[in-house]
Design a protein around this motif. Structure first.
Motif, mmCIF file in Angstrom:
data_model
loop_
_atom_site.group_PDB
_atom_site.id
_atom_site.type_symbol
_atom_site.label_atom_id
_atom_site.label_comp_id
_atom_site.label_asym_id
_atom_site.label_seq_id
_atom_site.Cartn_x
_atom_site.Cartn_y
_atom_site.Cartn_z
ATOM 1 N N VAL A 144 19.335 12.017 -6.318
ATOM 2 C CA VAL A 144 18.131 12.492 -6.296
ATOM 3 C C VAL A 144 17.174 11.146 -6.436
ATOM 4 C CG1 VAL A 144 16.258 13.804 -7.097
ATOM 5 C CG2 VAL A 144 18.431 14.752 -6.933
ATOM 6 N N TYR A 145 17.514 10.474 -7.388
ATOM 7 C CA TYR A 145 16.459 9.319 -7.674
ATOM 8 C C TYR A 145 16.552 8.270 -6.403
ATOM 9 C CZ TYR A 145 14.540 4.982 -9.631
ATOM 10 O OH TYR A 145 13.747 4.051 -9.807
ATOM 11 N N GLY A 146 17.956 8.135 -5.909
ATOM 12 C CA GLY A 146 18.177 7.137 -4.826
ATOM 13 C C GLY A 146 17.467 7.676 -3.564
ATOM 14 N N GLU A 206 10.042 15.954 -11.166
ATOM 15 C CA GLU A 206 9.564 17.312 -10.569
ATOM 16 C C GLU A 206 10.568 18.062 -9.850
ATOM 17 O OE1 GLU A 206 6.072 16.788 -7.955
ATOM 18 O OE2 GLU A 206 4.935 15.293 -9.348
ATOM 19 N N THR A 207 11.666 17.283 -9.372
ATOM 20 C CA THR A 207 12.424 17.951 -8.625
ATOM 21 C C THR A 207 13.569 18.793 -9.578
ATOM 22 O OG1 THR A 207 12.669 16.301 -6.713
ATOM 23 C CG2 THR A 207 14.839 17.630 -7.167
ATOM 24 N N PHE A 208 14.080 18.127 -10.619
ATOM 25 C CA PHE A 208 14.883 18.556 -11.728
ATOM 26 C C PHE A 208 13.897 19.917 -12.423
ATOM 27 C CE2 PHE A 208 17.548 15.114 -11.060
ATOM 28 C CZ PHE A 208 18.688 15.826 -10.910
ATOM 29 N N LEU A 209 12.520 19.736 -12.535
ATOM 30 C CA LEU A 209 11.910 20.824 -13.363
ATOM 31 C C LEU A 209 11.856 21.949 -12.405
ATOM 32 C CD1 LEU A 209 9.087 18.850 -14.845
ATOM 33 C CD2 LEU A 209 10.770 20.079 -16.127
ATOM 34 N N ASN A 258 23.874 22.696 -6.583
ATOM 35 C CA ASN A 258 24.536 21.851 -6.136
ATOM 36 C C ASN A 258 23.780 20.358 -5.367
ATOM 37 O OD1 ASN A 258 23.841 22.389 -3.366
ATOM 38 N ND2 ASN A 258 25.580 23.964 -3.320
ATOM 39 N N VAL A 259 24.526 19.416 -5.456
ATOM 40 C CA VAL A 259 23.494 18.099 -4.971
ATOM 41 C C VAL A 259 23.049 18.341 -3.565
ATOM 42 C CG1 VAL A 259 23.725 15.763 -4.151
ATOM 43 C CG2 VAL A 259 25.105 16.665 -6.223
ATOM 44 N N PRO A 260 23.281 18.817 -2.720
ATOM 45 C CA PRO A 260 22.572 19.279 -1.372
ATOM 46 C C PRO A 260 21.439 19.899 -1.408
ATOM 47 C CG PRO A 260 25.054 19.384 -0.819
ATOM 48 C CD PRO A 260 24.870 19.320 -2.471
ATOM 49 N N TRP A 261 21.659 21.118 -2.234
ATOM 50 C CA TRP A 261 20.214 21.880 -2.813
ATOM 51 C C TRP A 261 19.238 21.154 -3.330
ATOM 52 C CZ3 TRP A 261 18.066 23.753 -7.430
ATOM 53 C CH2 TRP A 261 17.160 24.678 -7.099
ATOM 54 N N LEU A 262 19.807 20.209 -4.364
ATOM 55 C CA LEU A 262 18.799 19.498 -5.034
ATOM 56 C C LEU A 262 18.174 18.157 -3.977
ATOM 57 C CD1 LEU A 262 20.686 18.789 -8.268
ATOM 58 C CD2 LEU A 262 18.664 19.945 -8.126
ATOM 59 N N ILE A 263 18.695 17.768 -3.283
ATOM 60 C CA ILE A 263 18.194 17.031 -2.210
ATOM 61 C C ILE A 263 17.229 17.711 -1.385
ATOM 62 C CG2 ILE A 263 18.613 15.389 -0.285
ATOM 63 C CD1 ILE A 263 19.762 14.303 -2.757
ATOM 64 N N GLY A 264 17.336 19.082 -1.066
ATOM 65 C CA GLY A 264 16.452 19.970 -0.168
ATOM 66 C C GLY A 264 15.110 19.962 -1.185
ATOM 67 N N VAL A 265 15.516 20.232 -2.460
ATOM 68 C CA VAL A 265 14.109 20.441 -3.276
ATOM 69 C C VAL A 265 13.569 19.118 -3.335
ATOM 70 C CG1 VAL A 265 13.442 20.737 -5.603
ATOM 71 C CG2 VAL A 265 14.965 22.258 -4.837
ATOM 72 N N ALA A 266 14.159 18.037 -3.537
ATOM 73 C CA ALA A 266 13.659 16.800 -3.474
ATOM 74 C C ALA A 266 12.881 16.377 -2.030
ATOM 75 C CB ALA A 266 14.759 15.567 -3.487
ATOM 76 N N ARG A 267 13.342 16.820 -0.824
ATOM 77 C CA ARG A 267 12.646 16.667 0.334
ATOM 78 C C ARG A 267 11.210 17.362 0.337
ATOM 79 N NH1 ARG A 267 17.349 17.690 3.054
ATOM 80 N NH2 ARG A 267 16.697 19.764 3.622
ATOM 81 N N LYS A 272 9.616 18.280 -2.481
ATOM 82 C CA LYS A 272 8.571 17.676 -3.502
ATOM 83 C C LYS A 272 8.212 16.248 -2.747
ATOM 84 C CE LYS A 272 9.006 20.344 -6.735
ATOM 85 N NZ LYS A 272 7.687 20.926 -6.960
ATOM 86 N N LEU A 273 8.739 15.577 -2.042
ATOM 87 C CA LEU A 273 8.332 14.355 -1.337
ATOM 88 C C LEU A 273 7.293 14.830 -0.291
ATOM 89 C CD1 LEU A 273 8.439 11.202 -0.955
ATOM 90 C CD2 LEU A 273 10.374 11.584 0.764
ATOM 91 N N ALA A 274 7.382 15.844 0.416
ATOM 92 C CA ALA A 274 6.482 16.012 1.557
ATOM 93 C C ALA A 274 5.165 16.510 0.673
ATOM 94 C CB ALA A 274 6.899 17.427 2.058
#
Length: 171
Positions: free
Chosen positions: A25-27, A45-48, A63-72, A74-76
């Motif tokens: 996520v950080y990467g 913010e993603t982990f919260l 799971n990690v793919p779901w977290l990357i989706g949340v990260a996307r 948050k970035l947007a």
């Protein structure tokens, strides 16, 4: 049948996954943000947001793919919130330094636009492979597919990308 009925404890799953997921996520953010402080804030913010989702009556699978989706997302949201993104005046036009970056910048903007129009599974695998520079086996693990299925998905995703990319584009 809900996840709770199956004995799934989403908050505990997120806490268990945290150490493994944090570098991904950080990467994701550190390669897409102008500074580390922003990447750290968006990671938090993603982990919260993930913990809020995990506490719902019917939580998503954590799971990690779901977290990357949340990260996307948050970035947007971060870039949508930035009111100053088009208001910084240019002091002076920079002089060319021997190489013309304009074409590369236009290609990047067009590529991001094309990527945004692709289905999420195509965007995800292309971003992991080419933006995050992950190997195919790493991509497969992150999206929960076999290596063979991920290679096939990459072929389809590249084909879809090329189909939508304007003529004379990607060099």
């Amino acid at each position: 049948m809900s996840n709770e009925a199956e004995g799934y404890d989403a908050p505990r799953a997120l806490l268990t996954l945290y150490d493994e997921a944090l570098p991904s996520v950080y990467g994701y953010f550190v390669r897409r943000c102008p500074d580390r402080a922003t990447a750290e804030d968006l990671t938090s913010e993603t982990f919260l947001a993930a913990m809020d989702a995990a506490r719902k009556a019917s939580p998503p699978p954590i799971n990690v793919p779901w977290l990357i989706g949340v990260a996307r997302h948050k970035l947007a949201d971060h870039y949508r919130r930035r009111h100053d993104r088009f208001t910084d005046p240019v002091a002076e036009v920079p002089e060319p330094d021997g190489e013309d970056r304009w074409d590369a910048e236009v290609d990047r903007i067009v590529a991001e636009s094309v990527l945004a129009r692709l289905p999420e599974h195509h965007r995800t695998v292309l971003a992991l492979r080419y933006m995050d520079d992950r190997s195919v086996p790493e991509c497969a693990e992150l999206i929960g597919r076999t290596v063979h299925a991920t290679e096939a998905l990459l072929v389809r995703a590249r084909r879809a990308f090329k189909k939508h990319y304007p003529e004379g584009g990607a060099r």
